[in-house]
Enzyme design. Structure first.
Site, PDB file in Angstrom:
ATOM      1  N   LYS A 136      46.516  44.012  76.647  1.00 32.72           N
ATOM      2  CA  LYS A 136      46.307  44.514  77.843  1.00 32.72           C
ATOM      3  C   LYS A 136      46.062  46.174  77.781  1.00 32.72           C
ATOM      4  CE  LYS A 136      49.776  44.324  80.865  1.00 32.72           C
ATOM      5  NZ  LYS A 136      50.509  45.417  81.451  1.00 32.72           N
ATOM      6  N   GLY A 145      51.008  49.291  86.332  1.00 36.93           N
ATOM      7  CA  GLY A 145      51.668  50.606  85.928  1.00 36.93           C
ATOM      8  C   GLY A 145      50.698  51.494  85.221  1.00 36.93           C
ATOM      9  N   ARG A 198      57.799  51.515  91.807  1.00 38.70           N
ATOM     10  CA  ARG A 198      58.061  51.950  90.354  1.00 38.70           C
ATOM     11  C   ARG A 198      58.073  53.691  90.397  1.00 38.70           C
ATOM     12  NH1 ARG A 198      54.868  48.477  86.362  1.00 38.70           N
ATOM     13  NH2 ARG A 198      56.439  49.550  84.925  1.00 38.70           N
ATOM     14  N   ASP A 202      57.946  45.132  76.052  1.00 38.66           N
ATOM     15  CA  ASP A 202      57.692  44.236  76.982  1.00 38.66           C
ATOM     16  C   ASP A 202      58.076  42.535  76.713  1.00 38.66           C
ATOM     17  OD1 ASP A 202      56.580  46.035  78.469  1.00 38.66           O
ATOM     18  OD2 ASP A 202      54.539  45.913  77.630  1.00 38.66           O
ATOM     19  N   LYS A 224      60.502  48.388  85.178  1.00 44.66           N
ATOM     20  CA  LYS A 224      59.490  47.628  84.731  1.00 44.66           C
ATOM     21  C   LYS A 224      58.812  46.932  86.278  1.00 44.66           C
ATOM     22  CE  LYS A 224      59.049  48.796  80.711  1.00 44.66           C
ATOM     23  NZ  LYS A 224      57.942  49.749  80.287  1.00 44.66           N
TER      24      LYS A 224
HETATM   25  C1  S3P Z   1      52.240  50.457  78.275  1.00 40.82           C
HETATM   26  C2  S3P Z   1      53.168  51.093  77.903  1.00 40.82           C
HETATM   27  C3  S3P Z   1      54.756  50.480  78.156  1.00 40.82           C
HETATM   28  C4  S3P Z   1      54.588  49.075  78.263  1.00 40.82           C
HETATM   29  C5  S3P Z   1      53.327  48.680  79.588  1.00 40.82           C
HETATM   30  C6  S3P Z   1      52.148  48.971  78.722  1.00 40.82           C
HETATM   31  C7  S3P Z   1      50.978  51.221  77.917  1.00 40.82           C
HETATM   32  O1  S3P Z   1      55.271  50.996  79.449  1.00 40.82           O
HETATM   33  O2  S3P Z   1      55.802  48.593  78.999  1.00 40.82           O
HETATM   34  O3  S3P Z   1      53.438  47.184  79.656  1.00 40.82           O
HETATM   35  O4  S3P Z   1      49.744  50.332  77.652  1.00 40.82           O
HETATM   36  O5  S3P Z   1      50.907  52.362  77.555  1.00 40.82           O
HETATM   37  P1  S3P Z   1      56.288  52.439  79.391  1.00 40.82           P
HETATM   38  O6  S3P Z   1      55.136  53.777  78.854  1.00 40.82           O
HETATM   39  O7  S3P Z   1      56.773  52.644  80.637  1.00 40.82           O
HETATM   40  O8  S3P Z   1      57.135  52.075  78.276  1.00 40.82           O
END
Ligand code: S3P
Length: 747
Positions: free
Chosen positions: A333, A406, A434, A627, A654
């Site tokens: 992802k 997010g 969030r 995650d 999250k």
């Molecule tokens: C992600 C960073 C993480 C992760 C999210 C994807 C990314 O979040 O939990 O699913 O792609 O940079 P955080 O930066 O808030 O830890």
């Protein structure tokens, strides 16, 4: 034939309903209302004698009046269901009658004309006039086609002008709802603009095209070879010419407005064809195709709106089973998001393979399409991004909606802060809770102008045209999203932007920037970029997502007799915390054929069942497995002894509060799970059957699906629709591997 069918009766709403014009719409309205017994009598009026006779014979009305006056004087409600221009004449006639307290309403497809007419003939719009428009019809016409259920689950738009009597509006609203229509209220002008674009313009084009082709001397030849496309596009040219003649004359202003805009777009298409500008054509066609699919889904849902709203997608996971075989989970992802972002900002065409076709990454893709980037696909994981360069994004037509994602919102915030145009970033209910201050605050320090909702929540309103200044930022939390956001802003900021993280987080942005030829300096925990360079298009192969693989790593570990290979999994060292934690717990994991693909390490992972034991999870592994904790908690529940997690307060912000939601779910299954401020204590032990709630969090839903492998009975998991954000084919792969989880029938 004149006896009323035995329908459930209600208290009458009034004495007499009069329906003027006994065609399909008027007849269906009269018949439906009459069957429900909403008035003491339903009286029809039509200039056509046979229609009047048939209306009585078919039970559409109780009786027909011989004159407008006889019908309307003393009526409670008068429904005008005649063609639009005729309605103007009838209104003028009604204005000469003593109507008392009668409520007058209509069904015309344009509303501005009828309101203007009412204003003229009554010397001011009467307070008891409620203009309406049922969006329903059929190829059939006339009173013989009248159906009391015609409006069921169809939209009816009421357009009360200012000053409408609320009681009159409520009465008309009640009538349509009684016929099971979805009633909406709209401003007159807005109604006419929307209908001009979505209904009137397409009819004009269909009539116009068929006539234009038919008038050419070679027309027979053309029609002989006309294939399905022509037939589909021109179906509506078979509609009633008189009715449409009326509509275009009645809604002239709005139709001209939308026609002019379309004509300008058509001119651009013409110019593109003339000049061989394939990029423009591809842009229009790819955007149109996506929009069509999107509308198709919305339209398909419309028929059962209520059901969809309350629908809770439930997974039913049955106990037992073991996992075997080889499988490849969908693309990563984080890397998929970044491939679209950097591909869009690059010069030239970037080809992506293995792209995750989940809702989150698709939200990013759509956002860039909205900003004018031509993106082909996704088609079986292949995406072609026609980069526009660092300064080539265009203002989007409206707010960028990124759903549950997010990553899209936080990374885009950095990029958009440096664009010359304003943008709004919005998300779904979960994302709207969030925290966004973690990006808004440092971006403002760089000169960005961002407004958030209350308490730093979405939506974000980002003001364009700011000159960003580079800065050094010490991140207060370990977050790859914050780091990436600032690095992306740094591509535009004056000077060198540097970000220091308190603990290592995923470094896909840094790696991919380099893959696009953009210099990034990483020194220990600090990453630096400087503006003034460009991104060169490249090829990206997205490895399988270790966060999705994690469900199967745990599943095969806890299900006795399992032996499973997960293919082509990304094992970037900033993501492999789950492997290290599971190994510390005694899992049997083997990394096979380790290799590097496009700057990212990958391997096949073989996992066999093993007796797990509880551990104190080393805090330095927390950001590297951020995650994967929901499913690691399931592993802990199946382990021997106690597992302790600390230093993981980030889990509380999250897609859900993952500490609380997992603790609640595990407790519901009889596990001793105690949440703490920054972690959880879990005693391994037997898992029971039960009901759990994922709170719309994809990873919670999948984790409890895994838990069922060791439960004593089925687990029902509520609110699972968001599994599609990261792992759209989860259920199919899970059942291929040997798990017994499926959507609950009729959920
Ligand atoms: C992600 C960073 C993480 C992760 C999210 C994807 C990314 O979040 O939990 O699913 O792609 O940079 P955080 O930066 O808030 O830890």
């Amino acid at each position: 034939m004149t006896a009323r069918p035995s329908q459930p009766r209600r208290e009458p709403l009034g004495d007499r309903l009069v329906v003027i014009g006994l065609g399909l719409i008027g007849g269906s309205f009269a018949k439906g209302v009459r069957e429900l017994g909403l008035f003491n009598e339903v009286v029809g009026f039509d200039l056509d004698l046979p229609s009047r006779r048939q209306a009585v014979e078919l039970g559409v009305v109780d009786r027909c009046a011989e004159s407008l006056e006889e019908a309307c004087v003393g009526a409670t409600v008068i429904q005008l269901a005649v063609p639009i221009l005729a309605a103007e004449k009838v209104l003028a006639a009604l204005a000469t009658l003593p109507l008392g307290e009668a409520v007058v309403t209509d069904v015309g497809s344009a509303k501005g004309n009828i309101v203007r007419c009412a204003e003229q003939v009554f010397q001011g719009v009467p307070a008891r006039f409620v203009p309406g428009h049922p969006i329903a019809g059929s190829e059939q016409s006339g009173v013989t086609a009248a159906k009391s259920t015609l409006f069921r689950r169809h939209k009816v738009i009421l357009t009360p002008p200012p000053g409408t009597d609320p009681a009159a509006l409520s009465l008309v609203d009640t009538l349509w709802r009684a016929l099971e229509a979805d009633v909406e209220h709209m401003d007159v002008r807005h109604h006419d603009e929307v209908l001009a674009a979505t209904s009137h313009l397409p009819h004009l084009l269909a009539f116009g095209l068929v006539d234009s082709l038919a008038r050419r001397h070679e027309n027979l030849e053309i029609f002989r070879y006309a294939a399905g496309g022509f037939r589909d596009f021109t179906r509506i040219a078979g509609s009633d010419p008189l009715m449409w003649h009326d509509i275009f004359l009645a809604n002239r202003e709005a139709v001209l407005h939308t026609l002019d805009a379309f004509q300008a777009d058509l001119d651009l298409l013409r110019a593109a064809i003339e000049q061989g500008d394939g990029h423009h054509l591809l842009g229009v066609f790819t955007r149109a195709r996506v929009a069509r699919e999107h509308f198709g889904k919305i339209l398909a849902r419309r028929a059962y709106v209520d059901v969809m709203h309350s629908k809770d997608l439930i997974f039913l996971a049955h106990p037992g089973g073991s996992l075997s075989g080889r499988l490849r989970v969908p693309g990563d992802k984080s890397i998929s998001h970044r491939s679209i972002m950097l591909g869009s900002l690059a010069d030239g065409v970037t080809e992506v393979e293995g792209f995750l076709e989940g809702e989150d990454a698709l939200a990013t893709l759509q956002a860039f399409r909205d900003m004018g980037v031509v993106i082909e696909g996704p088609n079986h994981g292949r995406v072609t991004v026609h980069g526009v360069g660092l300064d080539g994004l265009k203002p989007p037509p409206g707010p960028l909606y990124v759903g549950n994602s997010g990553t899209s919102m936080r990374l885009l915030a950095g990029l958009l802060s440096a664009q010359p145009f304003d943008t709004v970033l919005a998300g779904d209910a979960s994302l709207s809770k969030r925290p966004m201050n973690r990006v808004a605050i440092p971006l403002r320090e760089m000169g960005a102008v961002i407004e958030t909702g209350p308490e730093g929540r979405p939506p974000l309103h980002i003001k364009g045209g700011q000159r960003l200044t580079a800065m050094h930022y010490e991140m207060p939390m370990a977050s790859a999203q914050v780091k990436s956001c600032l690095l992306l802003a740094g591509l535009y900021a004056n000077g060198q932007t540097s970000v220091t993280e308190p603990a290592p987080t995923r470094d896909h942005t840094e790696r991919m920037l380099r893959g696009f030829g953009y210099p990034v300096n990483v020194d220990g925990s600090t990453a630096r970029v400087e503006s003034g360079h460009r991104l060169r298009s490249t090829r990206i192969e997205v490895p399988a997502d270790i966060s999705s693989a994690a469900f199967f790593l745990v599943a095969a570990s806890i299900a006795p007799g399992s032996d499973l290979v997960l293919e082509h999994v990304g094992i970037n060292p900033t993501r492999t915390g789950v492997i290290e934690i599971l190994r510390l717990m005694g899992a049997d994991l083997e990394l096979l054929d380790q290799r590097e693909v496009g700057g990212e390490p990958v391997a096949d992972i073989r996992v066999r069942s093993a007796q797990l034991k509880g551990i104190d999870i080393p805090e330095d592994l927390v950001p590297l497995a951020i995650d994967e904790f929901p499913v690691l908690f399931v592993a802990a529940a199946c382990a021997e002894g106690r597992t302790v997690l600390r230093g993981a307060e980030e889990l509380r912000v999250k897609e859900s509060d993952r500490i609380q939601v997992m603790a609640d779910g595990l407790q519901a299954l009889g596990v001793n799970a105690q949440p703490t401020a920054d972690g959880i204590l879990i005693e391994g032990g037997p898992l029971g059957a039960g009901e759990v709630h994922s709170h719309g969090d994809h990873r919670i839903a999948m984790s409890f699906s895994v838990a069922a492998l060791r439960a004593s009975g089925p687990i029902r998991i509520h609110d699972c629709a968001n599994v599609a954000t990261s792992f759209p084919n989860f259920l199919a792969l899970a059942s291929t591997a040997g798990m017994r989880v499926a959507e609950e029938a009729n959920s």
